[in-house]
Design a protein around this motif. Sequence first.
Motif, short mmCIF file in Angstrom:
data_model
loop_
_atom_site.label_atom_id
_atom_site.label_comp_id
_atom_site.label_asym_id
_atom_site.label_seq_id
_atom_site.Cartn_x
_atom_site.Cartn_y
_atom_site.Cartn_z
N ARG A 71 0.83 -1.21 0.00
CA ARG A 71 0.00 0.00 0.00
C ARG A 71 0.86 1.26 0.00
NH1 ARG A 71 -3.63 -0.32 5.00
NH2 ARG A 71 -4.55 1.55 4.08
N SER A 72 2.06 1.16 -0.54
CA SER A 72 2.99 2.29 -0.56
C SER A 72 2.42 3.50 -1.27
CB SER A 72 4.31 1.88 -1.23
OG SER A 72 4.94 0.84 -0.52
N GLY A 73 1.61 3.28 -2.29
CA GLY A 73 1.07 4.38 -3.07
C GLY A 73 0.16 5.30 -2.26
N GLN A 74 -0.47 4.76 -1.22
CA GLN A 74 -1.34 5.59 -0.39
C GLN A 74 -0.54 6.75 0.22
OE1 GLN A 74 -3.00 3.51 2.96
NE2 GLN A 74 -4.50 5.10 3.42
N ALA A 75 0.64 6.45 0.73
CA ALA A 75 1.48 7.47 1.35
C ALA A 75 2.07 8.42 0.31
CB ALA A 75 2.61 6.79 2.13
N VAL A 76 2.64 7.86 -0.75
CA VAL A 76 3.30 8.69 -1.76
C VAL A 76 2.28 9.56 -2.49
CG1 VAL A 76 4.72 8.68 -3.84
CG2 VAL A 76 5.14 7.00 -2.02
#
Length: 224
Positions: A71-76
């Motif tokens: 779920r890295s895209g949520q933060a970036v």
Amino acid sequence: MNAPRLIVGLGNPTDQHASDRHNAGFWFIDALLRHYPGQMRPDTKFFGDVGEVRIGTQVVRLIKPMTYMNRSGQAVGALARFYRIDPEDILVAYDELDLMPGSARLKLGGSSTHNGLRDLTAHLGTPRYWRLRLGIGHPRTLNPGQSVINFVLGRPSAADQQLIEQAIDRSVDHLPVLFRDGWEIATQQLHSADPAMQAKKEAKSSNPKEEAGEKARRRAPEDA
């Protein structure tokens, strides 16, 4: 193209995963902060640890997503939207199975089976962001019979760890070139410093016929 306004390091939070190969992106941020003054702090609205450093004349934002890799895209995505950072002004450092330990390559865009990158692409709406691919090797070469998931969530050998750290330090050392001279020159210099690329060049130079054949292949499109 502009130098990056945001540098992302991909990994998984908690001490349990701190030494995993999958955390090479986190290691890159840690190494960057050893070279440039700065510190990371938790920021819940960006779902990660954030910070900033000055490289040359430019202030660059940093983030380690704390959402777990998938779920890295949520933060970036949240940080990029808040600060209006275009995808092509983002550099993402991550572990690359298709490169051996000790290699580091820059690349713009492209497809990937890496779960962190796939989620980034979904949240950014495009794959056209820069990637710093940090080689960790592949289990079929380094640990035959081991699954990919167990490999990336495992600790590298001491020798491989040293090679990965050397590639990370080399990449950090090339950041001033990137900010001063741009992506193309930084990419050329970083790739030229890659031990695997150097070995390939040495092998070609020791085989004149192969080198002549390679030169002929490079000339062919222009001569046609």
